[in-house]
Design a protein around this motif. Structure first.
Motif, mmCIF file in Angstrom:
data_model
loop_
_atom_site.group_PDB
_atom_site.id
_atom_site.type_symbol
_atom_site.label_atom_id
_atom_site.label_comp_id
_atom_site.label_asym_id
_atom_site.label_seq_id
_atom_site.Cartn_x
_atom_site.Cartn_y
_atom_site.Cartn_z
ATOM 1 N N ILE A 168 0.883 -1.154 0.000
ATOM 2 C CA ILE A 168 0.000 0.000 0.000
ATOM 3 C C ILE A 168 0.930 1.216 0.000
ATOM 4 C CG2 ILE A 168 -1.921 1.157 1.146
ATOM 5 C CD1 ILE A 168 -2.512 -1.770 0.274
ATOM 6 N N VAL A 169 0.877 2.015 -1.059
ATOM 7 C CA VAL A 169 1.895 3.030 -1.340
ATOM 8 C C VAL A 169 1.392 4.432 -1.012
ATOM 9 C CG1 VAL A 169 3.432 3.935 -3.133
ATOM 10 C CG2 VAL A 169 2.711 1.535 -3.209
ATOM 11 N N GLU A 170 2.264 5.193 -0.364
ATOM 12 C CA GLU A 170 1.954 6.585 -0.024
ATOM 13 C C GLU A 170 2.283 7.490 -1.208
ATOM 14 O OE1 GLU A 170 2.544 9.064 3.996
ATOM 15 O OE2 GLU A 170 4.422 8.598 2.970
ATOM 16 N N LEU A 171 1.275 8.178 -1.717
ATOM 17 C CA LEU A 171 1.426 9.067 -2.873
ATOM 18 C C LEU A 171 0.906 10.458 -2.512
ATOM 19 C CD1 LEU A 171 -0.029 6.680 -5.598
ATOM 20 C CD2 LEU A 171 2.385 7.093 -5.113
ATOM 21 N N SER A 172 1.299 11.449 -3.295
ATOM 22 C CA SER A 172 0.803 12.807 -3.096
ATOM 23 C C SER A 172 -0.457 13.019 -3.921
ATOM 24 C CB SER A 172 1.849 13.836 -3.526
ATOM 25 O OG SER A 172 2.886 13.880 -2.596
ATOM 26 N N ASP A 173 -1.428 13.673 -3.311
ATOM 27 C CA ASP A 173 -2.650 14.079 -4.006
ATOM 28 C C ASP A 173 -2.854 15.555 -3.683
ATOM 29 O OD1 ASP A 173 -5.005 14.056 -5.443
ATOM 30 O OD2 ASP A 173 -6.196 13.293 -3.788
ATOM 31 N N ALA A 174 -2.540 16.405 -4.629
ATOM 32 C CA ALA A 174 -2.630 17.863 -4.446
ATOM 33 C C ALA A 174 -1.779 18.307 -3.263
ATOM 34 C CB ALA A 174 -4.084 18.283 -4.275
ATOM 35 N N GLY A 175 -0.583 17.745 -3.163
ATOM 36 C CA GLY A 175 0.349 18.134 -2.113
ATOM 37 C C GLY A 175 0.197 17.377 -0.804
ATOM 38 N N GLY A 211 8.650 0.272 4.139
ATOM 39 C CA GLY A 211 9.911 0.746 3.582
ATOM 40 C C GLY A 211 9.682 1.768 2.498
ATOM 41 N N THR A 212 10.696 1.963 1.674
ATOM 42 C CA THR A 212 10.592 2.845 0.514
ATOM 43 C C THR A 212 11.184 2.117 -0.685
ATOM 44 O OG1 THR A 212 12.732 3.881 0.949
ATOM 45 C CG2 THR A 212 10.795 4.977 1.868
ATOM 46 N N THR A 213 10.663 2.424 -1.849
ATOM 47 C CA THR A 213 11.213 1.870 -3.080
ATOM 48 C C THR A 213 10.795 2.765 -4.238
ATOM 49 O OG1 THR A 213 11.588 -0.185 -4.308
ATOM 50 C CG2 THR A 213 9.326 0.311 -3.712
ATOM 51 N N GLY A 271 3.062 -6.523 -11.222
ATOM 52 C CA GLY A 271 2.156 -5.732 -12.047
ATOM 53 C C GLY A 271 2.449 -4.261 -11.828
ATOM 54 N N ARG A 272 1.625 -3.429 -12.419
ATOM 55 C CA ARG A 272 1.848 -1.995 -12.304
ATOM 56 C C ARG A 272 1.247 -1.445 -11.015
ATOM 57 N NH1 ARG A 272 -2.469 1.321 -15.624
ATOM 58 N NH2 ARG A 272 -4.278 0.108 -15.056
ATOM 59 N N LEU A 273 1.661 -0.254 -10.671
ATOM 60 C CA LEU A 273 1.111 0.449 -9.517
ATOM 61 C C LEU A 273 -0.311 0.890 -9.857
ATOM 62 C CD1 LEU A 273 1.493 1.816 -6.726
ATOM 63 C CD2 LEU A 273 2.374 3.804 -7.945
ATOM 64 N N ARG A 303 6.544 7.531 -10.412
ATOM 65 C CA ARG A 303 6.214 8.195 -9.151
ATOM 66 C C ARG A 303 7.441 8.460 -8.293
ATOM 67 N NH1 ARG A 303 0.965 10.089 -8.255
ATOM 68 N NH2 ARG A 303 -0.358 8.983 -9.707
ATOM 69 N N GLY A 304 8.587 7.878 -8.674
ATOM 70 C CA GLY A 304 9.802 8.063 -7.887
ATOM 71 C C GLY A 304 9.802 7.191 -6.650
ATOM 72 N N VAL A 305 10.638 7.561 -5.688
ATOM 73 C CA VAL A 305 10.749 6.796 -4.450
ATOM 74 C C VAL A 305 9.593 7.171 -3.524
ATOM 75 C CG1 VAL A 305 12.170 6.342 -2.423
ATOM 76 C CG2 VAL A 305 13.249 6.603 -4.665
ATOM 77 N N CYS A 306 8.853 6.168 -3.098
ATOM 78 C CA CYS A 306 7.686 6.378 -2.236
ATOM 79 C C CYS A 306 7.743 5.419 -1.055
ATOM 80 C CB CYS A 306 6.398 6.123 -3.001
ATOM 81 S SG CYS A 306 6.154 7.167 -4.436
#
Length: 190
Positions: free
Chosen positions: A65-72, A124-126, A95-97, A131-134
């Protein structure tokens, strides 16, 4: 003379404007509810796919479960499956994100999504491609369908909610429960 007078046309336009103003909040609420349902379905489908993949390949599959930015604002908005190598020494993306609909996320609160915290050593991070490192939090699905030993009947669910809903618990949400023994996914909507 046939037709409508200017006054009649203005009255009709005013009535349409009032109806539009009244209907707009209701439509937003429906749209937010639909996004939450779609997010819950996406998350549940990915967990079910992890179970199938683990059984088919006879290997552990990690659900991240990946932490992403949504409008900052950072939130857990992505999910990706990673499969163990044959010797169990490494993981590769299966598979893809997949990204939850706009303005929806998996609740980071341990009371609402305890499965995120069930296996703290699996965080962790990867690099997630474009999306870069998340940062991510993860749990394993075994070939039998079972989850890791640390997951039990009290910490086996995730909650998807609208990021604009600041109440705890949120007013509108979707909860995805994963049976720790079989890996079967069940969705709940209030």
């Amino acid at each position: 003379m046939k037709g409508f007078s200017l006054v009649e046309l203005l009255v009709v336009i005013a009535v349409i404007a009032v109806l539009a103003v009244v209907a707009t909040p209701a439509m937003r609420s429906v749209g937010a509810a639909q996004s939450i349902t779609m997010g819950g379905n996406l998350l549940g489908d990915q967990i079910a796919l992890a179970r199938q993949l683990a059984a088919a390949r006879n290997r552990n599959v990690e659900v991240r479960i990946v932490e992403l930015s949504d409008a900052g604002e950072k939130a857990y908005r992505g999910v990706q499956l990673w499969i163990e190598s044959a010797d169990g020494s490494s993981l590769t993306p299966a598979g893809r994100l997949e990204i939850l609909p706009t303005a929806t996320a998996v609740a980071a609160d341990a009371a609402l999504s305890p499965l995120l915290e069930a296996e703290p050593n699996r965080a962790g991070t990867t690099n997630f491609g474009g999306r870069g490192v998340c940062a991510y939090k993860a749990f394993h699905v075994r070939p039998t369908g079972a989850l890791d030993r640390m997951v039990g009947a009290s910490n086996n669910f995730l909650t998807v909610y609208n990021l604009r809903d600041t109440k705890v618990p949120p007013q509108n949400f979707s909860t995805i429960r994963v049976n720790p023994a079989t890996g079967r996914v069940t969705g709940y909507r209030p």
